[in-house]
Design an enzyme around this catalytic site. Structure first.
Site, short mmCIF file in Angstrom:
data_model
loop_
_atom_site.label_atom_id
_atom_site.label_comp_id
_atom_site.label_asym_id
_atom_site.label_seq_id
_atom_site.Cartn_x
_atom_site.Cartn_y
_atom_site.Cartn_z
N HIS A 248 -8.50 5.93 3.54
CA HIS A 248 -7.13 6.34 4.19
C HIS A 248 -6.29 5.67 3.36
O HIS A 248 -5.00 6.58 2.62
CB HIS A 248 -7.62 4.82 4.92
CG HIS A 248 -5.61 4.75 6.15
ND1 HIS A 248 -6.00 3.95 6.89
CD2 HIS A 248 -5.01 5.11 5.75
CE1 HIS A 248 -5.10 3.50 7.73
NE2 HIS A 248 -4.43 5.14 7.45
N TYR B 241 8.50 -17.40 -13.83
CA TYR B 241 9.21 -16.05 -13.97
C TYR B 241 9.94 -16.32 -13.55
O TYR B 241 9.64 -16.56 -12.07
CB TYR B 241 8.14 -14.89 -14.15
CG TYR B 241 9.00 -13.53 -14.10
CD1 TYR B 241 9.48 -13.08 -15.15
CD2 TYR B 241 9.04 -12.78 -12.88
CE1 TYR B 241 9.63 -11.82 -15.11
CE2 TYR B 241 9.77 -11.92 -12.67
CZ TYR B 241 10.41 -11.03 -14.50
OH TYR B 241 11.11 -9.86 -13.99
N HIS C 243 2.29 -0.40 5.20
CA HIS C 243 1.27 0.71 5.01
C HIS C 243 1.74 1.95 4.19
O HIS C 243 2.76 1.84 5.08
CB HIS C 243 0.32 1.25 6.64
CG HIS C 243 -0.18 1.66 6.24
ND1 HIS C 243 -1.42 2.30 4.98
CD2 HIS C 243 -0.16 3.19 7.31
CE1 HIS C 243 -2.20 3.21 5.37
NE2 HIS C 243 -1.18 3.74 6.74
N HIS D 269 0.76 6.07 2.52
CA HIS D 269 -0.48 6.33 1.44
C HIS D 269 -0.14 7.09 0.16
O HIS D 269 -0.05 8.31 0.24
CB HIS D 269 -0.85 7.65 2.82
CG HIS D 269 -0.89 7.20 3.65
ND1 HIS D 269 -0.84 8.02 5.11
CD2 HIS D 269 -1.50 6.67 4.42
CE1 HIS D 269 -1.00 7.58 6.59
NE2 HIS D 269 -1.76 6.82 6.07
N ASP E 244 0.15 -10.31 -14.04
CA ASP E 244 1.15 -10.55 -13.12
C ASP E 244 1.58 -10.91 -11.31
O ASP E 244 1.26 -11.66 -10.93
CB ASP E 244 2.54 -10.55 -13.01
CG ASP E 244 2.28 -10.63 -14.68
OD1 ASP E 244 1.42 -11.50 -15.36
OD2 ASP E 244 3.27 -10.06 -15.62
#
Length: 219
Positions: free
Chosen positions: A159, A213, A94, A96, A119
């Site tokens: 958020h 790849y 997580h 910001h 991709d």
């Protein structure tokens, strides 16, 4: 195994700082303990400079503290919900980060207008619903938005960013790439309307990147 995962997750938090994805003590990385109903996660409100493997806490899949002297992240319930409902997920991140969070503040998905997006994300980066911190609501929004979606990243409205991966490192990579494309697409829109990539080309690019790849034995 838990000791090694704590060390890995502690080290990966430095990548969030390195790529300017976090400010102060915001943001977190977690990792599922293989074969156990446990995960490790950053403790709440602890500076990145002060993180050690020993300070990374262990929780069960209900978000309860199992091992550690510090309180778990305020996002622990969201991470726990993801692990309970998406058994293929081995890591959650997580942040910001500035540009991706700006898209989240507008409640707008990032359109797939770059080959790098095709991709890594296989299409647009979607927006999840607004939800308050502390309970299962954020986790529910993450799971509902990403289930059946190629993207390992979701912009939770008003958020920030949550990313998933088969490992904590993969989830961190998705967070880095999410911010990178969010910034580039934002800049492109200042110059004009970005050109969409046809779906069949998105599919081809995604398949090549995911299955051809790189050094396959090292992934």
């Amino acid at each position: 195994m838990i000791a090694g995962l704590r060390e890995t997750v502690c080290r990966l938090h430095a990548e969030l700082v390195r790529y300017n994805l976090v400010a102060w003590t915001a943001g977190n990385v977690s990792g599922r303990v293989p074969g156990e109903d446990l995960f490790v996660i950053k403790p709440s409100g602890v500076s990145y400079d002060d993180l050690t493997p020993e300070s990374i806490v262990v929780c069960d899949l209900d978000g309860n503290l199992v091992e550690g002297d510090l309180s778990p992240s305020s996002d622990t319930a969201a991470h726990a919900y993801v692990y309970r409902h998406m058994p293929e997920v081995g890591g959650v991140v997580h942040t910001h980060s500035t540009y991706a969070s700006a898209w989240a503040a507008r409640g707008e998905a990032i359109p797939c207008v770059l080959t790098a997006m095709a991709d890594e994300f296989g299409g647009e980066i979607p927006v999840g619903p607004f939800a308050l911190i502390g309970g299962d609501d954020i986790g529910k929004g993450i799971v509902a938005t990403l289930t059946g979606h190629r993207s390992p990243a979701v912009l939770m409205q008003n958020h920030g960013v949550f990313t998933i991966g088969d490992s904590p490192k993969a989830a961190v990579k998705a967070a880095v790439m999410c911010e990178d494309v969010a910034r580039t697409v934002h800049v492109a829109r200042q110059l004009g309307e970005p050109l969409p990539i046809p779906q069949h080309d998105i599919d081809s690019l995604y398949d090549r990147y995911q299955n051809v790849y790189g050094q396959r034995s090292a992934r």
